[in-house]
Structures are given as C-alpha cells and as structure tokens.
Design a protein around this motif. Sequence first.
Motif, short mmCIF file in Angstrom:
data_model
loop_
_atom_site.label_atom_id
_atom_site.label_comp_id
_atom_site.label_asym_id
_atom_site.label_seq_id
_atom_site.Cartn_x
_atom_site.Cartn_y
_atom_site.Cartn_z
N THR A 196 37.61 51.42 55.49
CA THR A 196 36.59 52.26 54.42
C THR A 196 36.49 51.94 53.44
OG1 THR A 196 37.60 53.95 54.52
CG2 THR A 196 36.44 53.99 56.28
N ALA A 197 37.60 51.68 52.71
CA ALA A 197 37.22 51.05 51.50
C ALA A 197 36.37 50.30 50.82
CB ALA A 197 38.66 49.59 50.96
N THR A 198 35.67 49.54 51.45
CA THR A 198 34.06 49.48 50.51
C THR A 198 34.14 50.42 50.90
OG1 THR A 198 34.69 46.89 52.24
CG2 THR A 198 32.51 47.50 50.81
N ALA A 199 33.52 51.52 51.85
CA ALA A 199 32.13 52.42 51.76
C ALA A 199 32.86 53.55 50.81
CB ALA A 199 32.34 52.98 53.03
N ARG A 200 34.21 53.76 50.91
CA ARG A 200 34.42 54.59 49.37
C ARG A 200 34.60 54.00 48.20
NH1 ARG A 200 40.11 55.14 51.46
NH2 ARG A 200 39.98 54.07 53.18
N MET A 201 34.59 52.99 48.15
CA MET A 201 34.15 52.44 46.63
C MET A 201 32.64 52.18 46.65
SD MET A 201 35.25 48.46 45.13
CE MET A 201 33.83 47.96 45.17
N ALA A 202 31.94 52.60 46.93
CA ALA A 202 30.38 52.13 47.33
C ALA A 202 30.48 54.06 46.48
CB ALA A 202 30.11 52.49 48.44
N MET A 203 30.96 54.84 47.11
CA MET A 203 30.71 56.62 47.21
C MET A 203 31.36 56.43 45.30
SD MET A 203 31.74 58.91 49.68
CE MET A 203 31.12 60.46 48.89
N LEU A 204 32.34 56.20 45.28
CA LEU A 204 32.80 56.49 43.35
C LEU A 204 31.93 55.99 42.34
CD1 LEU A 204 36.61 55.90 43.98
CD2 LEU A 204 35.06 58.16 43.89
N GLN A 205 32.30 54.55 42.47
CA GLN A 205 30.56 53.97 42.10
C GLN A 205 29.28 54.47 41.50
OE1 GLN A 205 30.77 49.75 43.70
NE2 GLN A 205 31.73 49.37 42.28
N PHE A 206 28.85 55.00 42.46
CA PHE A 206 27.74 56.07 43.17
C PHE A 206 28.20 57.16 42.18
CE2 PHE A 206 25.51 59.18 44.26
CZ PHE A 206 23.48 59.68 44.40
N TYR A 221 40.34 50.46 44.59
CA TYR A 221 39.70 49.50 45.24
C TYR A 221 39.61 48.29 45.08
CZ TYR A 221 39.19 54.31 47.42
OH TYR A 221 39.50 54.96 48.51
N ARG A 222 38.87 47.92 43.72
CA ARG A 222 38.54 46.25 44.04
C ARG A 222 39.22 45.58 44.69
NH1 ARG A 222 33.73 45.23 41.35
NH2 ARG A 222 33.63 47.93 40.11
N LYS A 223 40.51 45.28 43.63
CA LYS A 223 42.04 44.93 43.76
C LYS A 223 42.29 44.89 45.51
CE LYS A 223 44.40 44.49 39.79
NZ LYS A 223 45.28 46.17 39.13
N MET A 224 41.98 45.58 46.09
CA MET A 224 42.47 46.50 47.47
C MET A 224 41.66 45.30 48.38
SD MET A 224 43.13 49.49 49.03
CE MET A 224 41.52 49.79 50.25
N ILE A 225 40.19 45.37 48.25
CA ILE A 225 39.37 44.63 48.82
C ILE A 225 39.43 43.27 48.22
CG2 ILE A 225 36.43 44.17 49.26
CD1 ILE A 225 36.87 47.75 48.64
#
Lengths: 130, 130
Positions: free
Chosen positions: A81-91, B117-121
């Motif tokens: 879920t890393a991508t989803a979480r990053m998206a939430m944080l970016q939002f 997250y960016r690095k992780m991804i």
Amino acid sequence: MTNHFISIGELARLTGLSTHTLRFYEAAGVLKPIGRAANGHRRYQPNDVLWLEFVLKLKVTGMPLAEIKQYAQLRAQGEITATARMAMLQFHRQRLAAKIAELAECASALDDKIGIYRKMIAKAPPKRNR
Amino acid sequence: MTNHFISIGELARLTGLSTHTLRFYEAAGVLKPIGRAANGHRRYQPNDVLWLEFVLKLKVTGMPLAEIKQYAQLRAQGEITATARMAMLQFHRQRLAAKIAELAECASALDDKIGIYRKMIAKAPPKRNR
DNA sequence: TCTTGACTTAGAGTCAACTTGAAGTATTAG
DNA sequence: CTAATACTTCAAGTTGACTCTAAGTCAAGA
C-alpha cells in the motif's frame, strides 16, 4: 537493562494525552491493537510511540481522525500500500500548504490592522499629561 | 444610482455563509445590530461587510467566537478602547505565528516521509514486469 | 493489607459552532 | 394572486473528538 516497553500511563505522560484517549485511539483504529504484558496491561513498543507521534503531527495539521484511521489501515497491510499511502500524504501536504498560505495572508492583514492601531495611538495617546 | 446597502440574502451569497449564520452572528454579538429597511429587513452597509470580512479572517486563524465578540464589543465602545483592541490583536498575532511555525515543522516532517516513500517505491516498483 | 495502576464494557456528557425545523407573519415583484 | 424573500421565537439536532462515570476485576509493590 532498560525496558523498551512502556505502560499506558507512561505514554500518557509522554504525549500529554489521557489514558482514556489512548484507548479511544486504539478502539477507533488509529493505533493498532497494542501488545500486552502477562497481566493484560498494554505494553507500547518504541515503534508504537513513533507512530503515535506521527499521528499527532497529522492531527495538528488538521487531518481528521477518520482519514488517519484509513492511513493506519493501509499501513497495517504492508508495503503493497506504499503508493496509496504516499498519495494520501501528498494530498494532505497540499491541503496543508493551502492552509499555511491562507494563514500567512491573514497574518499580514492582522499586521496591517495592528499598524493602523499603532499610528492611531501615536497620534492620540491614550493616557498622557497635556 | 448604485445602492450601498445589501440584503441578508446577498450578503450570504457574497460570503458563503447562510442567512441563518448571519443572524446567529448578530444574536451572538459578533455583528452589531444591523440597520433595517422600512419593512424590517436587514440592510448591510459597506462598513458591516468590511467588518464581517475581518471577522472571517479572525475566524479562519482560529480565534474563538467568544473572543471575537469581545473584540467587537470593544470596537463598539469607540476609540477609547484602541489600546485594548490592539493588545488583543497582538496576542492573537503571536498565537498565530506559533501555529504557523508548528504547521511548517509538521510540513517538513511530512516532506521527509513523502521522500522516504518516494525512494521506497523507486526501489521496489509497485507494478512492473521483472 | 492497602494503594496504585491497570483492565473491561457500556453509555452519558461536553464543547464549539453551527444547522435545521417549525410556525406563523409581512412585504414586494411579476 | 402567487412566489420570493424576509422577518420572529424557540427549541432540537449535528459533528468531531474527546471526556468522564460507573461498576467491577486483577495484580504487583511498600
């Protein structure tokens, strides 16, 4: 030997939250179920403390509990879920940027107003002989 | 001839508040009693609109209604209260500065997290062949 | 032994700031 | 005439995030 696990009371003191609130967060799904000692008491691990500290950062920046809970649930599902979480944080980061900008604008309006008062008071002193 | 007075409905549209809220503010002492037309309808003057706009700035920056009301009451008492009002604004300004600083700190913590997250991804792409 | 700190479930209370609804009246524009 | 807009009082409901109370149990330490 320092113990790496702390009790709910200690964590409460550490964070300024009440033990009530800590249990409330756990029940609300913001904190995952906390590990227990033999007697059933909660034992918070360093990781739990770090997570809680991050949660509090989300909170003061205005993320609603429901959203924090959602993020927590993603986190519990692991790396997938890393991508989803990053998206939430970016939002959230964007929302926060907007808020900071709004506050800064208001701050300068306040400064203007205060400046006006300053002049007004300098011209007609509130209390002075003559 | 442009009319300098606007109705509650117009002001509601202008500010995004409901007419209910506008009357609520008046009842709460945030807005002074608004002038009326012959038929008893409220007629907001440019001054009222400016004041409301300032009130909304205080609001978004987190001043509680009770405090805004207090400020409004000082204002209604005229120039004598200029010093007191300036003090209130200065107090609020400091509170606001602290809040902005806190938000900025959290924002950079968020940026760090997003960076991680960016690095992780980047290392382990979420969806990719091979 | 007694205090302290913890545990449980379940529910009620608090606070700010609206928000909604009811119920009835009045004026004005089309 | 009717629709729109506004007025009044009064009270109840909503939201989010706690906060507190009750009632009873348990276990370790001085």
